[in-house]
Design a protein around this motif. Sequence first.
Motif, mmCIF file in Angstrom:
data_model
loop_
_atom_site.group_PDB
_atom_site.id
_atom_site.type_symbol
_atom_site.label_atom_id
_atom_site.label_comp_id
_atom_site.label_asym_id
_atom_site.label_seq_id
_atom_site.Cartn_x
_atom_site.Cartn_y
_atom_site.Cartn_z
ATOM 1 N N VAL A 841 -39.129 86.087 -13.653
ATOM 2 C CA VAL A 841 -40.095 85.748 -14.693
ATOM 3 C C VAL A 841 -40.111 84.232 -14.878
ATOM 4 O O VAL A 841 -39.079 83.625 -15.160
ATOM 5 N N VAL A 842 -41.298 83.681 -14.678
ATOM 6 C CA VAL A 842 -41.442 82.236 -14.814
ATOM 7 C C VAL A 842 -41.621 81.914 -16.296
ATOM 8 O O VAL A 842 -42.566 82.383 -16.930
ATOM 9 N N VAL A 843 -40.685 81.170 -16.846
ATOM 10 C CA VAL A 843 -40.753 80.821 -18.261
ATOM 11 C C VAL A 843 -41.083 79.332 -18.367
ATOM 12 O O VAL A 843 -40.432 78.510 -17.734
ATOM 13 N N PRO A 844 -42.133 79.021 -19.147
ATOM 14 C CA PRO A 844 -42.563 77.638 -19.248
ATOM 15 C C PRO A 844 -41.408 76.717 -19.633
ATOM 16 O O PRO A 844 -40.620 77.054 -20.508
ATOM 17 N N PRO A 849 -36.865 80.639 -12.446
ATOM 18 C CA PRO A 849 -37.299 81.871 -13.114
ATOM 19 C C PRO A 849 -36.109 82.638 -13.678
ATOM 20 O O PRO A 849 -35.017 82.581 -13.125
ATOM 21 N N ARG A 850 -36.343 83.337 -14.773
ATOM 22 C CA ARG A 850 -35.301 84.236 -15.284
ATOM 23 C C ARG A 850 -35.392 85.542 -14.513
ATOM 24 O O ARG A 850 -36.491 86.050 -14.289
ATOM 25 N N VAL A 851 -34.248 86.092 -14.194
ATOM 26 C CA VAL A 851 -34.248 87.326 -13.401
ATOM 27 C C VAL A 851 -34.017 88.521 -14.332
ATOM 28 O O VAL A 851 -33.087 88.525 -15.136
ATOM 29 N N PHE A 852 -34.871 89.499 -14.225
ATOM 30 C CA PHE A 852 -34.730 90.718 -15.025
ATOM 31 C C PHE A 852 -34.524 91.902 -14.099
ATOM 32 O O PHE A 852 -35.234 92.037 -13.100
ATOM 33 N N ARG A 853 -33.575 92.741 -14.438
ATOM 34 C CA ARG A 853 -33.349 93.944 -13.635
ATOM 35 C C ARG A 853 -34.255 95.063 -14.140
ATOM 36 O O ARG A 853 -35.004 94.890 -15.092
ATOM 37 N N SER A 854 -34.134 96.215 -13.526
ATOM 38 C CA SER A 854 -35.056 97.308 -13.876
ATOM 39 C C SER A 854 -34.899 97.708 -15.337
ATOM 40 O O SER A 854 -33.830 97.546 -15.922
ATOM 41 N N ARG A 860 -39.980 86.630 -25.516
ATOM 42 C CA ARG A 860 -40.872 85.718 -26.255
ATOM 43 C C ARG A 860 -40.629 84.303 -25.786
ATOM 44 O O ARG A 860 -39.492 83.922 -25.539
ATOM 45 N N PHE A 861 -41.665 83.564 -25.649
ATOM 46 C CA PHE A 861 -41.495 82.131 -25.401
ATOM 47 C C PHE A 861 -42.675 81.351 -25.953
ATOM 48 O O PHE A 861 -43.718 81.943 -26.259
ATOM 49 N N PRO A 862 -42.498 80.035 -26.109
ATOM 50 C CA PRO A 862 -43.564 79.240 -26.737
ATOM 51 C C PRO A 862 -44.854 79.315 -25.922
ATOM 52 O O PRO A 862 -44.814 79.197 -24.698
ATOM 53 N N ALA A 863 -45.956 79.527 -26.588
ATOM 54 C CA ALA A 863 -47.225 79.700 -25.881
ATOM 55 C C ALA A 863 -47.878 78.376 -25.537
ATOM 56 O O ALA A 863 -48.521 78.246 -24.514
ATOM 57 N N ARG A 864 -47.721 77.413 -26.400
ATOM 58 C CA ARG A 864 -48.442 76.154 -26.181
ATOM 59 C C ARG A 864 -48.139 75.575 -24.812
ATOM 60 O O ARG A 864 -48.988 74.997 -24.165
ATOM 61 N N SER A 865 -46.896 75.730 -24.404
ATOM 62 C CA SER A 865 -46.547 75.168 -23.106
ATOM 63 C C SER A 865 -46.395 76.292 -22.093
ATOM 64 O O SER A 865 -45.411 76.378 -21.402
ATOM 65 N N ALA A 866 -47.367 77.149 -22.078
ATOM 66 C CA ALA A 866 -47.268 78.313 -21.199
ATOM 67 C C ALA A 866 -47.360 77.940 -19.728
ATOM 68 O O ALA A 866 -47.376 78.782 -18.863
#
Length: 892
Positions: A841-844, A849-854, A860-866
């Motif tokens: 998951v690419v987080v602004p 990227p953060r890795v997420f398993r199944s 949640r992350f800041p939207a302005r700097s999406a």
Amino acid sequence: MARVTGLTVEHHRVPFGIGERSPRLSWTIVDAAPGQTQTAYELRVVRGPLSPEPAKFSVKVTSGASQLVPVLVTPLSSREQITIEARCWLDDSDEPTPWSEALTVEAGLLDPTDWKSDFVSPSPDDRRAEVRGAHVLRTVFDAVPSDQIARARIYATAHGVYDIELNGGRVGDQLLAPGWTSYTHRLRYQTYDVTAQLADGRNELRVWLADGWYRGKLGFNGGRWNNYGTDLSVLLQLEITTHDGVVAVVDLDDVWQHAPAPIASVGLYEGEEHDARDDIPWSPDSDALEWAAAVRLPRSLFPAALVAPDGPPVRAIEELAPVSVERRPSGGLRFDFGQNISGKLAFTAVGPAGHTVVLRHAEVLEDDELASRPLRGAPSVDRYTFAGHPEGESWTPRFTFHGFRYAEIDNWPGDYAEGSVRAVVVHSDMERTGYFETSNPTLDKFHENVVWSMRDNFLDLPTDCPQRDERLGWTGDIQVFGPAAAFLYRSTGTLISWMRDVAAEQAADGAVPNFVPWIECGFPADSAAGWGDVAVFLPWTLYERTGDRAILATQFDSMRRWVDHVAALTRGTGLWNKGFQLGDWLDPAAPPERPDDSRTDRYLVATAYHARSAVLLARAAGVLGKDAERTHYEKIAGRARAAFLREFVSPSGRLVSDTETAISLALVFELLDTEEQRRVAGARLVDLVEDSGYVIRTGFIGTPLICDALASVGATDVAYHLLLQTKNPSWLYAVTMGATTVWERWDSMLPDGSINPGEMTSFNHYSLGAVVDFMHRRIAGLDFAEPGYRRIRVDPHPGGGLTSAAARLATPYGEASVSWRREGRELAMSLVVPTGVEADVVVPGEVRPRVFRSGSHDIRFPARSATTDPAPKRVRNLHNPDEGEPAPLLAG
Ligand code: BGC
């Protein structure tokens, strides 16, 4: 508790009558705990009585693989049935999952020698170039008593299109079988289970047969008749297996008889004429009729390989009720079904004997009349004459289909009773896999229109349009639409079947016909760039989306021959600068009668495609472990790229064709040399789009690429402006004009409601809808990171005033989904990662990227700097001022 489910083999929806001798098995795991992965699996296989292997065996394998794994050591034999169950172990658990439901797999006839029957024909040699009637063949035979029968199968195909009936009932529910393949090379047969339909003693079998693709008119410029032969014939083998395991082929060849069907004329383009007064009664009355002996045509006369289907058959998928019914001044009834479809009408009515209704079809209205001009040489008119049954008659055409939203029925008997007319949607019965939605209803409607255009154009093979005198397998159209098709539906089976035809029809020098199957109707035989490149692009796309290397292995020779062909055309220079091209087909700047007259240099397009195909081929060679080939095609790619740079790109990064298409090709196909060139080209692309006022200025070649090109240079908000534009020409213009499918031309209908004067104007072409692939990957953010979605990449690019977006996909490993919502200054995202898969998951603002398993995750992350992309030039907010935040939203 984790379960194993969704067992399939190869790319079949239902593995019945399959052609693979060693079908590979896939499954998904559901309800596993988050993060759990498979460490081992066990298969339990029961082989049928015809098996060379022990009747039952099970194998346990220490492996995380759940896709396309081998099952059998000894291949299937013809007709053999096996059942497979699977279970697996997750992580270190000693306890396996419960056994899955059993999947039954049945082989078709795998060897040419299995065919004992010959073709039989009611019309062995008719050379007329005109629409003809249909025929009924019949045979009467005695079957062994039903209590001795273990199973009964019909294997059938035809030169023409056929329906089978047994003892008064329909066999199977396929339409327009055997479908359309390159009949000179490959003729598909179908397998039917008729065990329950056999009667004790006397049985009557009938086959309805019409010209279809084999002998009917196909193609434009007047079209051509008798494309594959002058015979109309059926090949049918009935086999009965008794409980003792003995398979008997019922000898029918010399007992076939025929009579004219009540269908006086029928063609795929023309429509169907049925006179119910001529309906043939069922036995025993049928014996009284005059039947003529059918002619036997030995199989050896026809060299085409008999092949089992790779994809699902064509069926009646759903019925639509009209959204309005109107009595016309002429007295006829007009129906609006609210949706442009491929299919046909079905009705029920009471009419006097000899009374004829006439059914006409059109995609749109013009001047309040059915617009039939765009149908060109495909009149699409059906006629039905009533037998006069007092209890009423129900009818739908058997051997034709039309592309329509509106229909008129002239001469309707009496008053119209609600519910008596429906539209039947007809296409390949593929499973829907991909969905997408946002907070913008216009964009969602566009997406839905793309789904419909895909449905309407997957009628056994990927076609350009379902309505006019084409309906052909245009290679360029599916080349650009392939990624979208692979997401929306499980279309691999349909597409690999068609790819086999592409390979079969490839010329000795590697040239690929511009449509497949090819019909000689005056269109240039030379391959055009972007069209012939389907030979490389589509297998590569299917590999990326399914992870199935066998697709590459099967197509490798065809892929290689295409690239070699173009390399030879460039005489080793890499510059494709001669000969026939379609260029950036349907550039909106091209005059209606010159759709190839685009602003982008056609040889720039050609050389770019040559470079890209060579790169993809080199990658395919790498996947297949063909190292010498990989090195060889990397060199060819390098040469083409160097030629592209030399001929079309200035050292600073300007392109010879100063167009959106040229720059998009250079960016997306990675043809530029330096970061500086990319920066300059990107900035120029943004300028061009801004200068246009955010309308479309690309054709078939540039349109699928431009949003990705913009996003790749950090100008996603410019892409949104283009995507959400509603002024003509734009993707959403057609939606604002009431479109329910994607149009061929940006302005198939002009703003004043009149139809584009170009003689080539369809309202149902999927090509320009290829951009939905960008929407899935970039707007919702659901993309693959490894072939077959073994690893997924989640990288949404919020913008365009959207307050939410979501996509979900039944990946080979199970359902994956991403959905995001703007919540104040934050983006709230829900993510579902299937078992066996990890998501990046690419987080602004974060480097990695953060890795997420199944499992399911809320982030949640800041939207302005999406995005971390650099800010593009500020752009005017041209659309949807009321919806959500105004663009640009991404940066700045
Ligand atoms: C078809 C297209 C095709 C084009 C190329 C048209 O008539 O409908 O979609 O790709 O011709 O020439």
